[in-house]
Design an enzyme around this catalytic site. Structure first.
Site, PDB file in Angstrom:
ATOM      1  N   ASP A  53      38.505  -6.905  36.458  1.00 29.30           N
ATOM      2  CA  ASP A  53      39.129  -5.744  35.819  1.00 29.30           C
ATOM      3  C   ASP A  53      39.521  -6.180  34.413  1.00 29.30           C
ATOM      4  O   ASP A  53      40.425  -7.000  34.252  1.00 29.30           O
ATOM      5  CB  ASP A  53      40.355  -5.296  36.616  1.00 29.30           C
ATOM      6  CG  ASP A  53      41.071  -4.100  35.998  1.00 29.30           C
ATOM      7  OD1 ASP A  53      40.686  -3.666  34.885  1.00 29.30           O
ATOM      8  OD2 ASP A  53      42.034  -3.607  36.620  1.00 29.30           O
TER       9      ASP A  53
ATOM     10  N   SER B 273      31.739   1.043  20.665  1.00 28.11           N
ATOM     11  CA  SER B 273      32.673   2.099  20.304  1.00 28.11           C
ATOM     12  C   SER B 273      32.056   3.438  20.697  1.00 28.11           C
ATOM     13  O   SER B 273      31.529   3.585  21.802  1.00 28.11           O
ATOM     14  CB  SER B 273      33.011   2.029  18.809  1.00 28.11           C
ATOM     15  OG  SER B 273      33.919   3.057  18.455  1.00 28.11           O
ATOM     16  N   SER B 274      32.063   4.399  19.815  1.00 25.55           N
ATOM     17  CA  SER B 274      31.544   5.736  20.111  1.00 25.55           C
ATOM     18  C   SER B 274      31.536   6.541  18.827  1.00 25.55           C
ATOM     19  O   SER B 274      32.298   6.248  17.885  1.00 25.55           O
ATOM     20  CB  SER B 274      32.441   6.432  21.144  1.00 25.55           C
ATOM     21  OG  SER B 274      32.148   7.815  21.239  1.00 25.55           O
TER      22      SER B 274
ATOM     23  N   TYR C 223      41.062   8.340  23.897  1.00 26.74           N
ATOM     24  CA  TYR C 223      39.704   7.787  23.865  1.00 26.74           C
ATOM     25  C   TYR C 223      39.221   7.593  22.425  1.00 26.74           C
ATOM     26  O   TYR C 223      38.823   6.486  22.021  1.00 26.74           O
ATOM     27  CB  TYR C 223      38.741   8.696  24.627  1.00 26.74           C
ATOM     28  CG  TYR C 223      37.311   8.220  24.621  1.00 26.74           C
ATOM     29  CD1 TYR C 223      36.883   7.255  25.530  1.00 26.74           C
ATOM     30  CD2 TYR C 223      36.379   8.734  23.719  1.00 26.74           C
ATOM     31  CE1 TYR C 223      35.557   6.805  25.538  1.00 26.74           C
ATOM     32  CE2 TYR C 223      35.060   8.292  23.711  1.00 26.74           C
ATOM     33  CZ  TYR C 223      34.662   7.332  24.613  1.00 26.74           C
ATOM     34  OH  TYR C 223      33.358   6.892  24.601  1.00 26.74           O
TER      35      TYR C 223
ATOM     36  N   LYS D 199      38.623   4.002  20.322  1.00 25.08           N
ATOM     37  CA  LYS D 199      37.279   3.701  19.846  1.00 25.08           C
ATOM     38  C   LYS D 199      37.287   3.448  18.337  1.00 25.08           C
ATOM     39  O   LYS D 199      36.541   2.583  17.835  1.00 25.08           O
ATOM     40  CB  LYS D 199      36.317   4.835  20.199  1.00 25.08           C
ATOM     41  CG  LYS D 199      36.004   4.932  21.691  1.00 25.08           C
ATOM     42  CD  LYS D 199      35.378   3.653  22.222  1.00 25.08           C
ATOM     43  CE  LYS D 199      34.872   3.798  23.640  1.00 25.08           C
ATOM     44  NZ  LYS D 199      34.292   2.538  24.177  1.00 25.08           N
TER      45      LYS D 199
END
Length: 253
Positions: free
Chosen positions: A64, A138-139, A152, A156
């Site tokens: 985890d 990342s995004s 979120y 990121k």
């Protein structure tokens, strides 16, 4: 093109599904030895067995990444067992999108600190490699405001900033650090398949935003990760490579 990854030792977090699995498979195809982790230890071990064919070496473990101590122990144990570390890929995300206190904490612990923890634990080993590389995931939500605004998207964006800082700090040590920012990526069991089933309006609106008329495949994201980790990208560090099929329209400055 020879990417120079044969016999390199690569660690990938979140390697059993979607983009993570494609990243593991991409490095294995280039001749690297790959250790990966996931919260589901059974799935990790089963996938490692499935992928360890034709001389390829894959090792799956239960970790985890939100547990900083467990993550560091995995990095140390893997380096000792395999003889070092050349590349690390921080791929895990909690995908905690709704804005509430629990999701802020989870996103911080998993997305951001999971990335920081992996890089920090691996640095002593990367420093002894002749090809040390860090790739963070990342995004596009880290550079544009979309429906994931909140925990979120914020984490990121922080990952991009953190990685560029690493690139500057570690360049003199021969360690490169880059980010890949995927656009919407569709795969079986993934978030977009769930959205397609449970929120078809959001899915249709999101799909319509991409001028290619489709979402990415995991292997298309993995190809970018493998390239950035390779010797073919030996002078590329501190970049954020957006892989989104022209979904985003902002100019990176």
């Amino acid at each position: 093109m020879d990417l120079g990854l044969t016999n390199k030792i690569v660690l990938v977090t979140g390697g059993t599904r979607g983009i993570g699995r494609a990243i593991v498979e991409g490095f294995l195809a280039e001749g690297a030895t790959v250790a990966f982790c996931a919260r589901d230890g059974v799935a990790a071990h089963e996938l490692a067995e499935e992928l360890s064919v034709d001389g390829r070496v894959a090792v799956g473990s239960k970790v985890d990444v939100g547990d900083a101590e467990a993550l560091a122990l995995w990095v140390d144990a893997t380096a000792e067992a395999l003889g070092g570390i050349d590349v690390v890929v921080a791929n895990v995300s909690a995908l905690a999108i709704p804005e509430n206190p629990d999701n802020w904490r989870t996103s911080f612990d998993v997305d951001l600190m999971g990335t920081v923890g992996l890089a920090t634990a691996a640095l002593p080993y990367l420093a002894t490699s002749d090809a040390g590389a860090i790739v963070t995931i990342s995004s596009v939500s880290g550079r544009e405001i979309d429906f994931t605004v909140g925990p979120y998207g914020t984490m990121k964006a922080a990952i991009i900033h953190y990685t560029q800082g690493l690139a500057y700090q570690l360049a003199s040590k021969g360690i490169r650090a880059n980010t890949v920012s995927p656009g919407n990526t569709y795969f079986e069991g993934g978030v977009w398949q769930s959205i397609e089933a449970n929120n078809p309006q959001l899915f249709a609106e999101s799909l319509a935003l991409n001028p290619t008329g489709r979402m990415a495949r995991p292997d298309e994201i993995a190809n970018a990760v493998v390239f950035l980790a390779s010797s073919a990208a030996s002078f590329v560090t501190g970049t954020n490579l957006v892989v989104d099929g022209a979904l985003t329209r902002g100019v990176q400055l």
